[in-house]
Design an enzyme around this catalytic site. Sequence first.
Site, PDB file in Angstrom:
ATOM      1  N   HIS A   1       1.776   4.293  -2.948  1.00  0.00           N
ATOM      2  CA  HIS A   1       1.743   5.791  -2.691  1.00  0.00           C
ATOM      3  C   HIS A   1       3.229   6.379  -3.189  1.00  0.00           C
ATOM      4  O   HIS A   1       3.426   7.220  -3.761  1.00  0.00           O
ATOM      5  CB  HIS A   1       1.586   6.235  -1.319  1.00  0.00           C
ATOM      6  CG  HIS A   1       0.167   6.152  -0.848  1.00  0.00           C
ATOM      7  ND1 HIS A   1      -0.806   6.708  -1.617  1.00  0.00           N
ATOM      8  CD2 HIS A   1      -0.417   5.692   0.235  1.00  0.00           C
ATOM      9  CE1 HIS A   1      -1.955   6.553  -0.956  1.00  0.00           C
ATOM     10  NE2 HIS A   1      -1.655   5.777   0.349  1.00  0.00           N
TER      11      HIS A   1
ATOM     12  N   HIS B   1       3.818   6.336  -6.888  1.00  0.00           N
ATOM     13  CA  HIS B   1       2.811   7.318  -7.584  1.00  0.00           C
ATOM     14  C   HIS B   1       3.830   8.713  -7.412  1.00  0.00           C
ATOM     15  O   HIS B   1       3.757   9.365  -8.578  1.00  0.00           O
ATOM     16  CB  HIS B   1       1.636   7.505  -6.524  1.00  0.00           C
ATOM     17  CG  HIS B   1       0.452   8.189  -7.461  1.00  0.00           C
ATOM     18  ND1 HIS B   1      -0.606   8.438  -6.908  1.00  0.00           N
ATOM     19  CD2 HIS B   1       0.506   9.054  -8.368  1.00  0.00           C
ATOM     20  CE1 HIS B   1      -1.630   9.134  -7.641  1.00  0.00           C
ATOM     21  NE2 HIS B   1      -0.694   9.541  -8.758  1.00  0.00           N
TER      22      HIS B   1
ATOM     23  N   HIS C   1       0.842  -1.146  -0.160  1.00  0.00           N
ATOM     24  CA  HIS C   1      -0.091   0.030  -0.060  1.00  0.00           C
ATOM     25  C   HIS C   1       1.000   1.306  -0.050  1.00  0.00           C
ATOM     26  O   HIS C   1       0.834   1.839  -0.933  1.00  0.00           O
ATOM     27  CB  HIS C   1      -0.996   0.125   1.106  1.00  0.00           C
ATOM     28  CG  HIS C   1      -1.916   1.133   1.367  1.00  0.00           C
ATOM     29  ND1 HIS C   1      -3.027   1.124   0.842  1.00  0.00           N
ATOM     30  CD2 HIS C   1      -1.559   2.314   1.834  1.00  0.00           C
ATOM     31  CE1 HIS C   1      -3.919   2.247   1.414  1.00  0.00           C
ATOM     32  NE2 HIS C   1      -2.761   3.115   1.789  1.00  0.00           N
ATOM     33  N   GLU C   2       1.866   1.323   1.139  1.00  0.00           N
ATOM     34  CA  GLU C   2       2.704   2.715   1.080  1.00  0.00           C
ATOM     35  C   GLU C   2       3.614   2.610  -0.046  1.00  0.00           C
ATOM     36  O   GLU C   2       4.078   3.676  -0.621  1.00  0.00           O
ATOM     37  CB  GLU C   2       3.330   2.443   2.520  1.00  0.00           C
ATOM     38  CG  GLU C   2       2.752   2.360   3.661  1.00  0.00           C
ATOM     39  CD  GLU C   2       1.576   3.699   3.544  1.00  0.00           C
ATOM     40  OE1 GLU C   2       1.755   4.703   2.963  1.00  0.00           O
ATOM     41  OE2 GLU C   2       0.445   3.607   4.265  1.00  0.00           O
TER      42      GLU C   2
END
Length: 596
Positions: free
Chosen positions: A391, A394, A387-388
Amino acid sequence: MSQLPKRSETAAEHSWKLEDLFASQSDWDKEFAVAKEQMKQVAVFQGKLADPKQLKACFELEDDLSLHVERLYVYANMKHHEDMAEPTYQALSDKSKKLSVETGEALSFITPEVLSLSDAELESFIAHPELSKYRQTLEEMRRQKAHVLSKAEEALLAQVGNISQSAGTVYSMLNNADMKFPKIKDENGEEIELTHGRYIQFLESKDRDVRKAAFKAMYETYGKLKNTIASTLNANVTKNIFYSRARKYPSALEMSLYGDNIPKSVYTNLIDTIHKYLPLMHRYMELRKKLMKVDELHMYDLFAPLVEEYKMDITFEEAKKTVKESLKPLGEDYLNALEKGYNDGWIDVYENEGKRSGAYSWGAYGTHPYVLLNHKDNLNSMFTLTHEMGHALHSYYSDGNQDYRDAQYTIFLAEVASTLNEALLMDYMLNKSTDPKEKMYLLTYYADQFRTTVFRQTMFAEFEKIIHEKAEGGDSLTPQELSKIYYDLNVLYYGPGMSVDKDIEMEWARIPHFYTSFYVYKYATGFSAATSFSKQILEEGAPAVERYLGFLKSGGSDFSINILKKAGVDMSSPEPIEQAMSVFEDLISQMEQLTS
């Protein structure tokens, strides 16, 4: 190891390299001095922004100053997060926060001054070749112009600002500080005081009596305060209507969507499409009833474990490998960037004494992103890692392909990249799993994410829409009316297989998000967009990956809805939500097969 290591004992390979931001404290101090100096220079431009050359120079200085302040702020706070008790970095964090506030004040004249230009002048600036780099900024200012009032009116609204927070503040004090819950008996027959923190733990209990007691105690407590809490929620709705009318928006909903330039159709389309797929949710509830072997499924059964907790020991090294394998569909370029993150000091891995809890991805433009973890060797921590890193990558792609001003993406987009990584990891693990117990554990984990993130948040979004529309139409929101609307929505969403307990009608009083109005829909749209992307990537391969990487590289260079649309996810149409629902349906079918 029962004793947490001190920060000084943390291995270098498990620590982030903050020296990539600032090699030393004296470098930080030098940059701080530069920022202070630039802040004085900003004032020179006041009153001169009707000249394109002066406006360009002002924007350039604003970018330069903002980047310095961002770097100083991020470094100081990340150092502080390594050990929150360390006084040197507490002080540095405070110093950076003050600088950030001062900078905001120094730059605050720019937008009002540009907006005081005539429409024709603003048009000519948007088309001006010298200002091409700032086109998106000027377009955004022009879009906001219709809702900016005269100087005197703006000053008056600014003064009302503090009063407008009071509904949320009063609710928060009541909910977090003054509200006391009774004691209930736990699995061992011990009397334990119910608190917000313990409530979900009680609802996850295997003992149905414990779940029921916690549920009843929670909503009876709220029921005793229903008139007061209805007043705070009413006051918040009234505030939203006041601002939307003062700023000439058609409705409170449209006002809150305007910031991200999201059409109302995105919000209504989410609710309408989910309504169409409620039979899937009802089918999942029937399956839950069957798995729990109960005659009646109650609201307090929703968080109870469906299968035995499947213990998975996953070291950080294994988690990294599995995450990398699961992200192979995103192609070589993405995997190389992920490896960089693994090997080049992006990640702070383990807990140490005083370290900030939780996990996040952060950083400053011009330097690689950073990820803070508190890794435990379990499934949850592996999902947190992917998940991190979603980010972080991105930010890595958007910073690498956009100017500073256009690199920052909105919250509407932020959760898409992180949730997509989770979806690919889940797909990989489900395909690889040979143990029916493990598979069932993963399926229920994923299906519950659909239930809580898509269905439940959409139900919240629908409740907010209904109560604002009623108030805008002149109806009064009594506690009885709020409870009836909320109860009816639960009956609609959970379906005939669920015994919808009367107590649930008070749940609206427990949701703090209702004081940050029209926000929760973003959880459902973000999850749907990510699920849609993962489905396209797994089915189409290269062309879908190309589109997705284009999305990551776009940062905030266009409005969120356009960035997604270009990448093949149109949130104003039902399609992405329908694609997400087909994934949900597939999960339910797999669960049904495993239990038949």
